[in-house]
Design an enzyme around this catalytic site. Sequence first.
Site, PDB file in Angstrom:
ATOM      1  N   HIS A 271      -7.767 -56.811  52.193  1.00  0.00           N
ATOM      2  CA  HIS A 271      -7.902 -55.353  52.245  1.00  0.00           C
ATOM      3  C   HIS A 271      -6.663 -54.703  51.644  1.00  0.00           C
ATOM      4  CE1 HIS A 271      -5.693 -56.203  55.959  1.00  0.00           C
ATOM      5  NE2 HIS A 271      -5.416 -54.919  56.103  1.00  0.00           N
TER       6      HIS A 271
ATOM      7  N   HIS B  49      -4.265 -52.522  52.591  1.00  0.00           N
ATOM      8  CA  HIS B  49      -3.022 -52.114  53.252  1.00  0.00           C
ATOM      9  C   HIS B  49      -1.806 -52.810  52.626  1.00  0.00           C
ATOM     10  CE1 HIS B  49      -5.165 -50.625  57.165  1.00  0.00           C
ATOM     11  NE2 HIS B  49      -5.217 -49.754  56.175  1.00  0.00           N
TER      12      HIS B  49
ATOM     13  N   ASP C 201       0.930 -54.017  53.663  1.00  0.00           N
ATOM     14  CA  ASP C 201       1.498 -55.220  54.270  1.00  0.00           C
ATOM     15  C   ASP C 201       0.660 -56.464  53.962  1.00  0.00           C
ATOM     16  OD1 ASP C 201      -0.478 -54.093  55.993  1.00  0.00           O
ATOM     17  OD2 ASP C 201       0.290 -55.235  57.697  1.00  0.00           O
ATOM     18  N   HIS C 202      -0.448 -56.279  53.228  1.00  0.00           N
ATOM     19  CA  HIS C 202      -1.256 -57.413  52.777  1.00  0.00           C
ATOM     20  C   HIS C 202      -1.306 -57.520  51.254  1.00  0.00           C
ATOM     21  CE1 HIS C 202      -3.157 -58.501  56.717  1.00  0.00           C
ATOM     22  NE2 HIS C 202      -2.618 -57.318  56.997  1.00  0.00           N
TER      23      HIS C 202
ATOM     24  N   HIS D 173     -11.704 -51.950  60.036  1.00  0.00           N
ATOM     25  CA  HIS D 173     -10.259 -51.729  59.922  1.00  0.00           C
ATOM     26  C   HIS D 173      -9.999 -50.902  58.665  1.00  0.00           C
ATOM     27  CE1 HIS D 173      -6.018 -52.548  60.516  1.00  0.00           C
ATOM     28  NE2 HIS D 173      -5.918 -53.010  59.282  1.00  0.00           N
TER      29      HIS D 173
ATOM     30  N   ASP E 167      -7.238 -58.482  58.997  1.00  0.00           N
ATOM     31  CA  ASP E 167      -6.969 -57.674  60.191  1.00  0.00           C
ATOM     32  C   ASP E 167      -8.262 -57.295  60.911  1.00  0.00           C
ATOM     33  OD1 ASP E 167      -4.307 -57.857  59.613  1.00  0.00           O
ATOM     34  OD2 ASP E 167      -3.993 -55.740  59.178  1.00  0.00           O
TER      35      ASP E 167
ATOM     36  N   HIS F 202      -1.674 -61.302  61.538  1.00  0.00           N
ATOM     37  CA  HIS F 202      -0.521 -60.850  62.323  1.00  0.00           C
ATOM     38  C   HIS F 202      -0.310 -61.725  63.552  1.00  0.00           C
ATOM     39  CE1 HIS F 202       0.287 -56.892  60.396  1.00  0.00           C
ATOM     40  NE2 HIS F 202      -1.017 -56.916  60.132  1.00  0.00           N
TER      41      HIS F 202
END
Length: 243
Positions: free
Chosen positions: A57, A59, A61-62, A114, A133, A171
Amino acid sequence: MSPLEVVRIPVLSDNYAWLIHDPASNETVAVDPGEAQPLLDAAAARGWSIGQVWTTHWHPDHTGGNEAMREAGARITGPGAERAKIPTLDVEVGEGDTVRIGDHVARVMAVPGHTQGHIAFHLADDGIVFTGDTLFAMGCGRLFEGTPDDMYANMLRYAAMPDSTLVYCGHEYTQSNGRFALTAEPDNQAIVERMRVVDDLRTRGEATIPTTISEERATNPFLRAPSAEKLGELRRGKDGFKG
């Protein structure tokens, strides 16, 4: 087929990215590199070269490491539905598409909620799923863009996988998730027993991921929710949980 090697790479504050290596073809895939250098270093230390990135996805942080991975020669695959938010994409995929590492095949699952374009990668023959996530150990992702109905449908799909399926998520949230799970199901002895193990691992600074579908069936309130309404109630409770 020779078994895949999966290596957990901690990145940023509490993210996990993953390296998948196929010894037969000598191919290596990076999954959700929130930053590139830890994965490039880990691959180089093993004599591997990262040829693909699989993104679940949009975001940051990915996806934060995608550009550097691309510059290092990797092809970036991810959700076509989030193309506008992932400018590094080379290959767009969605529900039912397949991607490969050597002779190993991963089927793409659309798992919105998400984010609305979120996907997972399920290597059924290897008993592995990369959930980003969506499904966490004893938890699920926040509903930033979707609905409880979306996430409930995802949980049903995950719950239908074989018990031994290894779940690689994005995570290290297990301890917090488990504390909430204890409030949601205080009489669930499986959660109590699992938390003893989780607390010990975290005290020693060790990871709690991967998990398995059987563990989640026994201890994850979101996977065990009987309805979308109940999942939504649980998710609202977790959003405000201070445990």
